[in-house]
Design a protein around this motif. Sequence first.
Motif, mmCIF file in Angstrom:
data_model
loop_
_atom_site.group_PDB
_atom_site.id
_atom_site.type_symbol
_atom_site.label_atom_id
_atom_site.label_comp_id
_atom_site.label_asym_id
_atom_site.label_seq_id
_atom_site.Cartn_x
_atom_site.Cartn_y
_atom_site.Cartn_z
ATOM 1 N N THR A 165 40.900 41.105 32.854
ATOM 2 C CA THR A 165 40.553 41.902 31.422
ATOM 3 C C THR A 165 40.892 43.786 31.903
ATOM 4 O OG1 THR A 165 38.101 41.708 32.109
ATOM 5 C CG2 THR A 165 39.456 40.534 30.317
ATOM 6 N N LYS A 166 40.260 44.759 31.821
ATOM 7 C CA LYS A 166 39.853 46.242 32.243
ATOM 8 C C LYS A 166 38.310 46.397 33.131
ATOM 9 C CE LYS A 166 41.733 48.088 27.614
ATOM 10 N NZ LYS A 166 41.118 49.418 26.624
ATOM 11 N N GLY A 167 37.678 45.131 33.150
ATOM 12 C CA GLY A 167 36.219 45.076 33.932
ATOM 13 C C GLY A 167 36.840 44.616 35.059
ATOM 14 N N GLY A 168 37.932 44.007 35.521
ATOM 15 C CA GLY A 168 37.430 43.480 36.532
ATOM 16 C C GLY A 168 39.368 41.928 36.236
ATOM 17 N N ILE A 169 39.089 41.246 37.450
ATOM 18 C CA ILE A 169 40.034 40.641 37.838
ATOM 19 C C ILE A 169 39.487 38.823 38.394
ATOM 20 C CG2 ILE A 169 41.227 40.930 39.878
ATOM 21 C CD1 ILE A 169 43.730 39.177 39.086
ATOM 22 N N ASN A 170 39.659 37.705 37.801
ATOM 23 C CA ASN A 170 38.935 36.621 37.803
ATOM 24 C C ASN A 170 40.360 35.390 38.854
ATOM 25 O OD1 ASN A 170 36.022 37.048 37.285
ATOM 26 N ND2 ASN A 170 37.044 36.572 35.563
ATOM 27 N N PHE A 171 39.599 34.987 39.661
ATOM 28 C CA PHE A 171 40.350 33.816 40.556
ATOM 29 C C PHE A 171 39.107 32.718 40.100
ATOM 30 C CE2 PHE A 171 41.749 38.109 42.061
ATOM 31 C CZ PHE A 171 43.514 37.998 42.357
ATOM 32 N N SER A 172 40.267 31.425 39.524
ATOM 33 C CA SER A 172 39.138 30.380 39.198
ATOM 34 C C SER A 172 40.170 28.797 39.900
ATOM 35 C CB SER A 172 38.759 30.241 38.059
ATOM 36 O OG SER A 172 39.770 30.116 37.156
ATOM 37 N N CYS A 173 39.878 27.925 40.215
ATOM 38 C CA CYS A 173 40.499 26.997 40.813
ATOM 39 C C CYS A 173 39.533 25.659 40.714
ATOM 40 C CB CYS A 173 40.211 27.341 42.439
ATOM 41 S SG CYS A 173 41.912 25.904 43.213
ATOM 42 N N ASP A 174 39.487 24.851 40.459
ATOM 43 C CA ASP A 174 39.043 23.166 39.769
ATOM 44 C C ASP A 174 40.462 22.089 41.061
ATOM 45 O OD1 ASP A 174 37.314 24.087 38.029
ATOM 46 O OD2 ASP A 174 38.660 24.064 36.738
ATOM 47 N N GLY A 175 39.622 21.103 41.431
ATOM 48 C CA GLY A 175 39.912 20.562 42.223
ATOM 49 C C GLY A 175 38.959 19.261 42.399
ATOM 50 N N LEU A 177 36.999 18.117 44.999
ATOM 51 C CA LEU A 177 35.703 18.295 45.142
ATOM 52 C C LEU A 177 35.000 19.301 44.507
ATOM 53 C CD1 LEU A 177 35.186 21.438 46.871
ATOM 54 C CD2 LEU A 177 36.954 20.317 48.344
ATOM 55 N N GLY A 178 35.760 20.255 43.637
ATOM 56 C CA GLY A 178 34.819 20.907 42.987
ATOM 57 C C GLY A 178 34.843 22.042 42.155
ATOM 58 N N SER A 179 34.960 23.603 42.054
ATOM 59 C CA SER A 179 35.492 24.152 41.495
ATOM 60 C C SER A 179 35.282 25.319 42.382
ATOM 61 C CB SER A 179 35.072 24.672 40.165
ATOM 62 O OG SER A 179 33.414 24.758 39.829
ATOM 63 N N GLY A 180 35.819 27.033 42.217
ATOM 64 C CA GLY A 180 35.014 27.886 43.294
ATOM 65 C C GLY A 180 36.737 29.005 41.922
ATOM 66 N N LYS A 181 35.503 30.303 41.694
ATOM 67 C CA LYS A 181 35.466 30.750 40.754
ATOM 68 C C LYS A 181 35.454 32.548 41.950
ATOM 69 C CE LYS A 181 34.591 33.794 36.492
ATOM 70 N NZ LYS A 181 34.190 33.317 34.911
ATOM 71 N N ILE A 182 35.926 33.548 42.127
ATOM 72 C CA ILE A 182 36.129 34.672 42.399
ATOM 73 C C ILE A 182 35.831 36.555 41.516
ATOM 74 C CG2 ILE A 182 36.990 36.390 44.375
ATOM 75 C CD1 ILE A 182 37.220 33.713 45.849
ATOM 76 N N THR A 183 35.204 36.900 41.604
ATOM 77 C CA THR A 183 35.791 38.046 40.392
ATOM 78 C C THR A 183 35.190 39.225 41.453
ATOM 79 O OG1 THR A 183 34.284 37.047 38.640
ATOM 80 C CG2 THR A 183 34.761 39.000 38.051
ATOM 81 N N LEU A 184 36.391 39.924 41.136
ATOM 82 C CA LEU A 184 36.770 41.119 42.095
ATOM 83 C C LEU A 184 36.037 42.310 40.682
ATOM 84 C CD1 LEU A 184 39.327 40.807 44.208
ATOM 85 C CD2 LEU A 184 37.270 40.914 44.793
ATOM 86 N N LEU A 185 36.047 44.049 40.747
ATOM 87 C CA LEU A 185 35.897 44.659 39.490
ATOM 88 C C LEU A 185 36.517 45.795 40.312
ATOM 89 C CD1 LEU A 185 31.592 44.225 39.320
ATOM 90 C CD2 LEU A 185 33.583 43.523 37.972
ATOM 91 N N GLN A 186 37.065 46.781 39.541
ATOM 92 C CA GLN A 186 37.638 48.042 39.132
ATOM 93 C C GLN A 186 36.895 48.586 40.626
ATOM 94 O OE1 GLN A 186 40.728 50.310 37.149
ATOM 95 N NE2 GLN A 186 39.974 48.715 35.158
ATOM 96 N N SER A 187 37.499 49.509 41.678
ATOM 97 C CA SER A 187 36.844 49.781 42.652
ATOM 98 C C SER A 187 37.616 50.725 43.154
ATOM 99 C CB SER A 187 35.778 49.310 43.560
ATOM 100 O OG SER A 187 37.096 49.036 44.380
ATOM 101 N N THR A 188 37.024 52.135 43.592
ATOM 102 C CA THR A 188 37.865 53.321 43.404
ATOM 103 C C THR A 188 37.201 54.105 44.706
ATOM 104 O OG1 THR A 188 37.252 54.624 41.856
ATOM 105 C CG2 THR A 188 39.378 53.651 41.381
ATOM 106 N N SER A 189 38.072 54.966 45.675
ATOM 107 C CA SER A 189 37.259 55.238 46.561
ATOM 108 C C SER A 189 38.775 56.700 47.814
ATOM 109 C CB SER A 189 36.904 54.898 48.200
ATOM 110 O OG SER A 189 35.993 55.566 48.788
ATOM 111 N N ASP A 190 37.433 58.040 47.218
ATOM 112 C CA ASP A 190 38.594 58.670 47.858
ATOM 113 C C ASP A 190 38.717 59.024 49.369
ATOM 114 O OD1 ASP A 190 39.265 60.002 45.564
ATOM 115 O OD2 ASP A 190 37.392 61.172 45.422
ATOM 116 N N GLU A 191 37.640 57.701 50.428
ATOM 117 C CA GLU A 191 38.137 58.115 51.590
ATOM 118 C C GLU A 191 38.674 56.889 52.075
ATOM 119 O OE1 GLU A 191 34.100 56.232 52.892
ATOM 120 O OE2 GLU A 191 33.021 58.222 52.641
ATOM 121 N N ASN A 192 39.417 55.874 51.655
ATOM 122 C CA ASN A 192 40.399 54.632 52.411
ATOM 123 C C ASN A 192 41.311 54.366 51.099
ATOM 124 O OD1 ASN A 192 41.992 53.262 53.022
ATOM 125 N ND2 ASN A 192 40.557 52.465 54.776
ATOM 126 N N GLU A 193 42.179 54.464 50.554
ATOM 127 C CA GLU A 193 42.708 54.154 49.101
ATOM 128 C C GLU A 193 43.124 53.345 49.369
ATOM 129 O OE1 GLU A 193 46.401 56.629 48.051
ATOM 130 O OE2 GLU A 193 45.019 58.019 47.006
#
Length: 266
Positions: A165-175, A177-193
């Motif tokens: 979505t506009k807010g971020g990206i989710n990576f989710s997995c089911d198996g 033994l269980g499940s996992g979910k990783i969420t990343l939000l948009q981030s910008t920095s002028d120091e290191n693109e």
Amino acid sequence: MFEARLIDGSILKRILEASRDLLTEAAWECSESGISLQAMDGSHVSLVSLFLGADGFDYYRCDRNLSMGINMISMNKILKCAANDDIITIKAEDDGSSDVVTFVFEAPKMERRCEYELKLMNLDVEQLGIPFTEYSVVINMPSASFSKICRDLILIGESVCISCTKGGINFSCDGDLGSGKITLLQSTSDENEADNLTIELTDAVKLTFALKYLNYFSRASTLSPIVKLCLSKDVPLVVQYDIEDIGYVRYFLAPKIEENNESDND
């Protein structure tokens, strides 16, 4: 005559290492504009597309178009003989008088020179037309982060659902033994693109892909600090790594339709 010389020979070594689990043979198409490669993996699940522009080489000569059928496993073995700081030159006759391609490895101070010949293959390769696509989501993120996500989630299951979505990206997995979910939000920095995560979105996307292949793709992270992910419904995912000032490698992987449909019905 075809000849291409690359001061940073480690680029070729990294390209071959990144494709070693996907391609066993491929046709390297050499032309005035550069070197290109397009090949399906052995299971015909994913597609690899590579381009190295003539301007990115330190010396480049291609008198006429040349198609070199190469065993990628054998080429990778030969390139392992080159030191990481070696200058690599690729040479081949383009008049049909020879059935080999020559690799020359030279130390930076020219105190060592190695020459290897690799027999060419006769490959009947059909170039697949890759249509231009306007993607619903284009993500630029650190390639190291993408690699770690793929490595971590494959410990949980075989498939990953990517939702954006506009807010971020989710990576989710089911198996099992269980499940996992990783969420990343948009981030910008002028120091290191290279540390930035940016999302260009016209429509939200939720698609499922085989983690085994994403792990294979992520091995190209040694070629670029940034990876681009392009997603749209019902079309293959594109995973692109730009290779310094010389070109790019793109991987294409179709979504797992059945699992995606099931997740949509949840």
